[in-house]
Design a protein around this motif. Structure first.
Motif, PDB file in Angstrom:
ATOM      1  N   SER A   1       0.832  -1.199   0.000  1.00  0.00           N
ATOM      2  CA  SER A   1       0.000   0.000   0.000  1.00  0.00           C
ATOM      3  C   SER A   1       0.868   1.251   0.000  1.00  0.00           C
ATOM      4  CB  SER A   1      -0.906   0.025   1.231  1.00  0.00           C
ATOM      5  OG  SER A   1      -1.708   1.191   1.240  1.00  0.00           O
ATOM      6  N   TRP A   2       0.331   2.325  -0.569  1.00  0.00           N
ATOM      7  CA  TRP A   2       0.853   3.659  -0.322  1.00  0.00           C
ATOM      8  C   TRP A   2       0.134   4.185   0.919  1.00  0.00           C
ATOM      9  CZ3 TRP A   2       4.964   5.434  -2.794  1.00  0.00           C
ATOM     10  CH2 TRP A   2       5.283   4.907  -4.047  1.00  0.00           C
ATOM     11  N   ALA A   3       0.849   4.838   1.806  1.00  0.00           N
ATOM     12  CA  ALA A   3       0.241   5.290   3.067  1.00  0.00           C
ATOM     13  C   ALA A   3       0.847   6.621   3.489  1.00  0.00           C
ATOM     14  CB  ALA A   3       0.445   4.241   4.152  1.00  0.00           C
ATOM     15  N   GLU A   4       0.050   7.429   4.180  1.00  0.00           N
ATOM     16  CA  GLU A   4       0.534   8.732   4.643  1.00  0.00           C
ATOM     17  C   GLU A   4       0.355   8.925   6.141  1.00  0.00           C
ATOM     18  OE1 GLU A   4      -0.102  12.220   2.080  1.00  0.00           O
ATOM     19  OE2 GLU A   4      -1.374  10.932   0.846  1.00  0.00           O
ATOM     20  N   THR A   5      -0.551   8.167   6.761  1.00  0.00           N
ATOM     21  CA  THR A   5      -0.789   8.332   8.195  1.00  0.00           C
ATOM     22  C   THR A   5       0.336   7.716   9.015  1.00  0.00           C
ATOM     23  OG1 THR A   5      -2.085   6.291   8.240  1.00  0.00           O
ATOM     24  CG2 THR A   5      -3.278   8.335   7.867  1.00  0.00           C
ATOM     25  N   GLU A   6       0.376   8.066  10.297  1.00  0.00           N
ATOM     26  CA  GLU A   6       1.403   7.526  11.186  1.00  0.00           C
ATOM     27  C   GLU A   6       1.104   6.053  11.494  1.00  0.00           C
ATOM     28  OE1 GLU A   6       4.336   8.746  12.451  1.00  0.00           O
ATOM     29  OE2 GLU A   6       3.933  10.207  10.871  1.00  0.00           O
ATOM     30  N   PRO A   7       2.107   5.195  11.489  1.00  0.00           N
ATOM     31  CA  PRO A   7       1.877   3.767  11.747  1.00  0.00           C
ATOM     32  C   PRO A   7       1.672   3.479  13.226  1.00  0.00           C
ATOM     33  CG  PRO A   7       4.216   4.168  11.446  1.00  0.00           C
ATOM     34  CD  PRO A   7       3.518   5.482  11.162  1.00  0.00           C
ATOM     35  N   GLU A   8       0.951   2.403  13.503  1.00  0.00           N
ATOM     36  CA  GLU A   8       0.769   1.960  14.885  1.00  0.00           C
ATOM     37  C   GLU A   8       2.019   1.265  15.406  1.00  0.00           C
ATOM     38  OE1 GLU A   8      -2.706  -0.462  15.188  1.00  0.00           O
ATOM     39  OE2 GLU A   8      -4.032   1.048  14.292  1.00  0.00           O
ATOM     40  N   ARG A   9       2.788   0.711  14.498  1.00  0.00           N
ATOM     41  CA  ARG A   9       4.084   0.129  14.888  1.00  0.00           C
ATOM     42  C   ARG A   9       5.027   0.239  13.701  1.00  0.00           C
ATOM     43  NH1 ARG A   9       1.006  -4.417  13.497  1.00  0.00           N
ATOM     44  NH2 ARG A   9       2.160  -6.044  12.354  1.00  0.00           N
ATOM     45  N   GLY A  10       6.311   0.252  14.009  1.00  0.00           N
ATOM     46  CA  GLY A  10       7.312   0.456  12.971  1.00  0.00           C
ATOM     47  C   GLY A  10       7.561   1.929  12.717  1.00  0.00           C
ATOM     48  N   GLN A  11       8.429   2.234  11.766  1.00  0.00           N
ATOM     49  CA  GLN A  11       8.736   3.612  11.438  1.00  0.00           C
ATOM     50  C   GLN A  11       9.077   3.707   9.947  1.00  0.00           C
ATOM     51  OE1 GLN A  11      10.729   1.952  13.888  1.00  0.00           O
ATOM     52  NE2 GLN A  11      12.000   1.124  12.233  1.00  0.00           N
ATOM     53  N   PHE A  12       8.794   4.855   9.373  1.00  0.00           N
ATOM     54  CA  PHE A  12       9.128   5.074   7.972  1.00  0.00           C
ATOM     55  C   PHE A  12      10.616   5.411   7.850  1.00  0.00           C
ATOM     56  CE2 PHE A  12       4.527   5.646   7.406  1.00  0.00           C
ATOM     57  CZ  PHE A  12       4.344   4.926   6.224  1.00  0.00           C
ATOM     58  N   VAL A  13      11.283   4.714   6.960  1.00  0.00           N
ATOM     59  CA  VAL A  13      12.706   4.927   6.709  1.00  0.00           C
ATOM     60  C   VAL A  13      12.857   5.588   5.341  1.00  0.00           C
ATOM     61  CG1 VAL A  13      14.951   3.817   6.383  1.00  0.00           C
ATOM     62  CG2 VAL A  13      13.356   2.918   8.095  1.00  0.00           C
ATOM     63  N   PRO A  14      13.486   6.768   5.273  1.00  0.00           N
ATOM     64  CA  PRO A  14      13.654   7.429   3.977  1.00  0.00           C
ATOM     65  C   PRO A  14      14.328   6.513   2.959  1.00  0.00           C
ATOM     66  CG  PRO A  14      14.252   8.918   5.758  1.00  0.00           C
ATOM     67  CD  PRO A  14      14.045   7.568   6.385  1.00  0.00           C
ATOM     68  N   HIS A  15      13.875   6.602   1.726  1.00  0.00           N
ATOM     69  CA  HIS A  15      14.386   5.704   0.692  1.00  0.00           C
ATOM     70  C   HIS A  15      15.919   5.716   0.579  1.00  0.00           C
ATOM     71  CE1 HIS A  15      14.398   3.255  -2.897  1.00  0.00           C
ATOM     72  NE2 HIS A  15      15.066   4.199  -3.553  1.00  0.00           N
ATOM     73  N   PRO A  16      16.583   6.897   0.638  1.00  0.00           N
ATOM     74  CA  PRO A  16      18.056   6.892   0.523  1.00  0.00           C
ATOM     75  C   PRO A  16      18.755   6.160   1.668  1.00  0.00           C
ATOM     76  CG  PRO A  16      17.175   9.084   0.082  1.00  0.00           C
ATOM     77  CD  PRO A  16      16.052   8.275   0.669  1.00  0.00           C
ATOM     78  N   GLN A  17      18.052   6.031   2.809  1.00  0.00           N
ATOM     79  CA  GLN A  17      18.666   5.365   3.962  1.00  0.00           C
ATOM     80  C   GLN A  17      18.328   3.871   4.030  1.00  0.00           C
ATOM     81  OE1 GLN A  17      17.658   7.490   7.571  1.00  0.00           O
ATOM     82  NE2 GLN A  17      17.997   9.494   6.610  1.00  0.00           N
ATOM     83  N   PHE A  18      17.524   3.412   3.091  1.00  0.00           N
ATOM     84  CA  PHE A  18      17.084   2.013   3.121  1.00  0.00           C
ATOM     85  C   PHE A  18      17.893   1.183   2.139  1.00  0.00           C
ATOM     86  CE2 PHE A  18      14.202  -1.134   0.997  1.00  0.00           C
ATOM     87  CZ  PHE A  18      14.255  -2.086   1.998  1.00  0.00           C
ATOM     88  N   SER A  19      18.413   0.072   2.629  1.00  0.00           N
ATOM     89  CA  SER A  19      19.149  -0.856   1.772  1.00  0.00           C
ATOM     90  C   SER A  19      18.540  -2.247   1.904  1.00  0.00           C
ATOM     91  CB  SER A  19      20.633  -0.918   2.165  1.00  0.00           C
ATOM     92  OG  SER A  19      21.294  -1.971   1.479  1.00  0.00           O
ATOM     93  N   PRO A  20      18.003  -2.793   0.819  1.00  0.00           N
ATOM     94  CA  PRO A  20      17.457  -4.157   0.899  1.00  0.00           C
ATOM     95  C   PRO A  20      18.476  -5.176   1.396  1.00  0.00           C
ATOM     96  CG  PRO A  20      16.836  -3.099  -1.163  1.00  0.00           C
ATOM     97  CD  PRO A  20      17.840  -2.204  -0.515  1.00  0.00           C
ATOM     98  N   ALA A  21      19.767  -4.898   1.175  1.00  0.00           N
ATOM     99  CA  ALA A  21      20.814  -5.834   1.602  1.00  0.00           C
ATOM    100  C   ALA A  21      20.885  -5.961   3.116  1.00  0.00           C
ATOM    101  CB  ALA A  21      22.172  -5.393   1.051  1.00  0.00           C
ATOM    102  N   SER A  22      20.302  -4.985   3.834  1.00  0.00           N
ATOM    103  CA  SER A  22      20.324  -5.046   5.302  1.00  0.00           C
ATOM    104  C   SER A  22      19.212  -5.920   5.856  1.00  0.00           C
ATOM    105  CB  SER A  22      20.220  -3.639   5.893  1.00  0.00           C
ATOM    106  OG  SER A  22      18.952  -3.061   5.615  1.00  0.00           O
TER     107      SER A  22
END
Length: 350
Positions: free
Chosen positions: A310-331
């Motif tokens: 999903s595309w989402a804009e509201t605040e999550p109940e758990r977890g946190q949004f990680v900016p795309h440049p800081q996200f690495s699938p390898a991690s």
């Protein structure tokens, strides 16, 4: 009467045929007075637990490049170490890796203890690992028994009892052969023999340094040993993985609880994994089913994951949004990377 196995015969073979590994001190270097680095021995042994040499090599080189000493590793950020470990599996090892490194620095002045007993007081080090470190790094009298050694001993002495029932007998036989000098080289020699010549299928008995005293070779049963008890059928569990992005491209991720499967690793929020998982979305939004299933096998069960995006804009109940440049699938651990691959192929997240 057949001759008895001679440890020196195997050591002579090892001096010529020892496998080259990034964590190993070659026998010629040891004879020239170069001692193994206990940190590198320890790190390799932790990584090699239930993992192949081929899978470990690149991880070992990466870890020792980033953290060349135990003090460097002890000072590392947990998240950085867990990310570097991602994909190697059995993630409790990575958590214990940090705990052990910090204990060595805090309680032992940055130097690994050199006895089996003292090594076993450190996090993540049990009987096998302590024996390997003590013998390989410090040439202590210790018997190292892995799957390769079990196979060599079962054939050398034609042990018919199946594993794991025969493990105590095989350990006793291995201990009786361990010499009082060059213990580290000898233990590595037996493992190399099992990995290269006394292999699970089609053992190359004709070029084995212990071919003459080998009872299974004489009986023609080498390829049939060691016998093993039938494996239990693995159950299958199911689950739901939720992959959400914000319009700015950030990904919704969560760090899994330290205790439990994939503990401390970054991953996608999801449901419990069981026979009948209940929906547990991390955020209120319109979820779309990709129609694709991720399959993964752990030690004790198979897993099937339904992937919702999903595309989402509201605040999550758990977890946190990680900016795309800081996200690495390898991690991500392997199963979570599989989810990522499915989500990225789904039109809603392109």
């Amino acid at each position: 009467m057949r001759e008895t196995p001679d440890p020196q015969t195997l050591l002579d073979w090892y001096d010529v045929h020892a496998r080259a590994m990034p964590w190993r001190t070659p026998p010629a270097d040891k004879q020239a007075g170069i001692r193994p680095d206990p940190y590198r021995v320890w790190l390799s042994e932790i990584m090699l637990q239930q993992t192949t040499v081929a899978a470990v090599k690149d991880y070992f080189v990466k870890f020792t490049s980033i953290w060349p000493t135990v003090a460097d590793l002890a000072a590392a950020e947990d998240a950085d170490v867990m990310a570097a470990w991602a994909g190697l599996g059995y993630y409790a090892r990575a958590r214990n890796l940090l705990k052990c490194a910090r204990a060595v620095v805090a309680d032992h002045g940055g130097a690994f203890p050199d006895t089996v007993e003292a090594l076993q007081t450190l996090p993540g080090i049990g009987p096998y690992t302590s024996a390997a470190i003590a013998s390989i790094a410090f040439d202590r009298q210790a018997t190292v028994v892995d799957g390769n050694v079990e196979r060599v001993m079962s054939r050398l002495y034609a042990v018919e009892d199946p594993l794991p029932t025969s493990k105590p007998e095989l350990t006793k036989l291995a201990a009786a052969l361990t010499p009082t000098s060059r213990q580290g080289d000898y233990n590595q020699a037996v493992m190399d023999l099992g990995a290269t010549i006394c292999s699970p299928k089609n053992p190359a008995c004709g070029i084995c340094p212990w071919k003459d005293p080998c009872k299974a070779r004489a009986l023609g049963t080498a390829a049939e040993l060691p016998k093993k008890l039938p494996k239990k059928v693995k159950p299958t569990r199911k689950g739901i993985a939720y992959v959400a992005r914000r319009p700015d491209g950030a990904w919704l991720l969560e760090t899994r609880p330290e205790k439990g499967l994939l503990g401390g690793m970054l991953g996608w929020p999801g449901s419990d994994w069981n026979e009948d998982p209940q929906p547990h979305p991390p955020i209120e939004t319109q979820w779309q089913d990709t129609g694709m299933e991720v399959r993964h096998t752990f030690t004790h069960f198979h897993l099937k994951l339904q992937v919702l995006t999903s595309w989402a804009e509201t605040e999550p109940e758990r977890g946190q949004f990680v900016p795309h440049p800081q996200f690495s699938p390898a991690s991500l651990p392997t199963v979570m990377r599989k989810v990522y691959d499915v989500a990225c192929h789904h039109v809603t997240l392109n």
